[in-house]
Design an enzyme around this catalytic site. Structure first.
Site, PDB file in Angstrom:
ATOM      1  N   LYS A 153       0.799  -1.218   0.000  1.00  0.00           N
ATOM      2  CA  LYS A 153       0.000   0.000   0.000  1.00  0.00           C
ATOM      3  C   LYS A 153       0.836   1.273   0.000  1.00  0.00           C
ATOM      4  CE  LYS A 153      -3.647  -0.638  -0.556  1.00  0.00           C
ATOM      5  NZ  LYS A 153      -4.999  -1.166  -0.496  1.00  0.00           N
ATOM      6  N   SER A 199      -2.571 -12.417   4.519  1.00  0.00           N
ATOM      7  CA  SER A 199      -3.000 -12.355   3.111  1.00  0.00           C
ATOM      8  C   SER A 199      -1.919 -12.919   2.183  1.00  0.00           C
ATOM      9  CB  SER A 199      -3.380 -10.930   2.716  1.00  0.00           C
ATOM     10  OG  SER A 199      -2.249 -10.091   2.638  1.00  0.00           O
TER      11      SER A 199
HETATM   12  N1  PMP Z   1      -3.213  -7.750   1.787  1.00  0.00           N
HETATM   13  C1  PMP Z   1      -3.112  -6.789   2.708  1.00  0.00           C
HETATM   14  C2  PMP Z   1      -2.514  -7.122   4.036  1.00  0.00           C
HETATM   15  C3  PMP Z   1      -3.584  -5.502   2.427  1.00  0.00           C
HETATM   16  O1  PMP Z   1      -3.491  -4.539   3.357  1.00  0.00           O
HETATM   17  C4  PMP Z   1      -4.167  -5.244   1.154  1.00  0.00           C
HETATM   18  C5  PMP Z   1      -4.710  -3.880   0.848  1.00  0.00           C
HETATM   19  N2  PMP Z   1      -5.844  -3.554   1.632  1.00  0.00           N
HETATM   20  C6  PMP Z   1      -4.265  -6.283   0.226  1.00  0.00           C
HETATM   21  C7  PMP Z   1      -3.757  -7.517   0.577  1.00  0.00           C
HETATM   22  C8  PMP Z   1      -4.953  -6.131  -1.120  1.00  0.00           C
HETATM   23  O2  PMP Z   1      -4.415  -5.213  -2.013  1.00  0.00           O
HETATM   24  P1  PMP Z   1      -5.358  -4.374  -2.969  1.00  0.00           P
HETATM   25  O3  PMP Z   1      -6.010  -3.299  -2.137  1.00  0.00           O
HETATM   26  O4  PMP Z   1      -4.419  -3.788  -3.986  1.00  0.00           O
HETATM   27  O5  PMP Z   1      -6.388  -5.253  -3.576  1.00  0.00           O
END
Ligand code: PMP
Length: 360
Positions: free
Chosen positions: A56, A298
């Site tokens: 991010k 994630s």
């Molecule tokens: N994993 C984590 C830990 C995140 O903070 C985010 C962003 N919110 C994402 C995955 C997903 O990325 P995106 O917002 O680009 O879909």
């Protein structure tokens, strides 16, 4: 792997950086050596190498700099945003460097280390009730922006989100796999910025590469096929009926963001594969203990999805998974459940196995 028997040397990056913001991006793609089946080659793109340790950072700097260019953000104006943490941490870094005050709204359910990280970077954090989910923290940010005349970052709708993944994340993948096979790219979604930015570029320049999207098994919003109700500005009108609380922080808020909707409408993914929370946590732990690659839940979820794809992938396939952040952001979450602070029996026995420097 590195050549055995030679001394490791480095030569610097050949430049000096004018600010921390110039160190964002160009994260490494790393080979997986000890996990997964033998008939494929697995890689991860480790976004923890960004200065505030998540994917991010890219979006944070671009939202602020796009608003500076367009004149929608005035010098010294307060920035406000709803975030599950990483966007807030990235924005806090950018705002600290550029001198903007920052207020973050965040549901109380996200890990407490996130709050403290934002605060040490100079931001103020306004918590919202867990029961009101992501829509609650989102609406609080809108309310505060309207009341106080603040700049709302709007990560879930702004063009600056997917654009930065199109011009950086996707370009890095193209560059790092130039002249090489790349059969699959695997990612989840929070805002959808990553998948939409990657999709725009890979569909044109690497049409043979399959893009795999993942989401929590118990919050399969996209998989449900039910459309998101939203306002004229793209913002969610209500929570999505398919959403349930899940441990994959940063993934799948309780609405389908407008930024992700572009990927759905334009068919930027070839397959949608659900992953369960415990699988995600197990995969993140495996990456840490068997590869020395430390990522959040994630990242584990994305890696677990890549392993599912790998099982049936053709001999010699090359797969890449996005790892969005660092595992250090999860010390108080289920990722660290059962990871003790005190010595266990085995460690105590080791302590006792020599005569000195024992604990009392
Ligand atoms: N994993 C984590 C830990 C995140 O903070 C985010 C962003 N919110 C994402 C995955 C997903 O990325 P995106 O917002 O680009 O879909």
């Amino acid at each position: 792997m590195a050549q055995k028997g030679t001394i490791r040397t480095t030569a610097g990056r050949g430049r000096r950086f004018d600010s921390v913001l110039d160190t964002i991006g160009d994260t490494p793609v790393i080979r997986i050596n000890n996990l997964g089946p033998d008939h494929v080659r697995l890689y991860v793109k480790a976004e923890a190498f960004n200065p505030a340790a998540s994917v991010k950072d890219r979006l944070a700097v671009n939202i602020i700099e796009a608003a500076e260019r367009e004149g929608t953000l005035k010098p010294g104006q307060t920035v406000v945003e709803a975030t599950s943490g990483n966007t807030g941490i990235g924005l806090a870094m950018v705002c600290a460097q550029k001198g903007y005050p920052l207020v973050v709204t965040m549901a109380e359910s996200f890990s407490v280390e996130r709050r403290r990280l934002m605060r040490i970077l100079g931001a103020r954090v306004v918590l919202t009730p867990r029961a009101q989910k992501a829509v609650g923290m989102y609406k609080k940010a809108v309310e505060l922006a309207e009341k106080h005349g603040w700049f709302l970052a709007r990560q879930f709708e702004t063009a600056a989100n997917a654009d930065i993944h199109e011009t950086t994340t996707a370009r890095e993948i193209i560059g790092d796999f130039k002249g090489e096979r790349l059969d699959y790219v695997v990612t989840g979604y929070g805002t959808g910025g990553t998948v939409t930015g990657i999709g725009r570029v890979l569909r044109k320049e690497r049409p043979e590469t399959k893009i795999i999207l993942s989401e929590p098994a118990n919050a399969a919003l996209v998989g449900s096929g039910q459309a998101q109700e939203r306002g004229a500005d793209g913002s969610p009108a209500t929570g999505h009926p398919a959403w349930n609380a899940h441990p994959i922080q940063g993934w799948t808020p309780d609405f389908i963001p407008a930024v992700l909707q572009e990927s759905i409408d334009k068919g930027f993914y070839d397959d949608l594969i659900p992953v369960a929370g415990p699988e995600a946590i197990a995969a993140a732990r495996d990456l840490a203990s068997k590869e020395g690659i430390f990522t959040g839940i994630s990242g584990g979820a994305t890696f677990a999805t890549m392993l599912k794809v790998a099982e049936t992938a053709a001999e010699g396939s090359v797969l890449l998974a996005m790892l969005p952040d660092t595992g250090e952001r999860y010390l108080t979450t289920p990722l660290f459940e059962g990871i003790a602070e005190d010595m266990n029996e085995e460690e105590t026995a080791l302590s006792l196995s020599t005569p000195n420097h024992r604990m009392p």
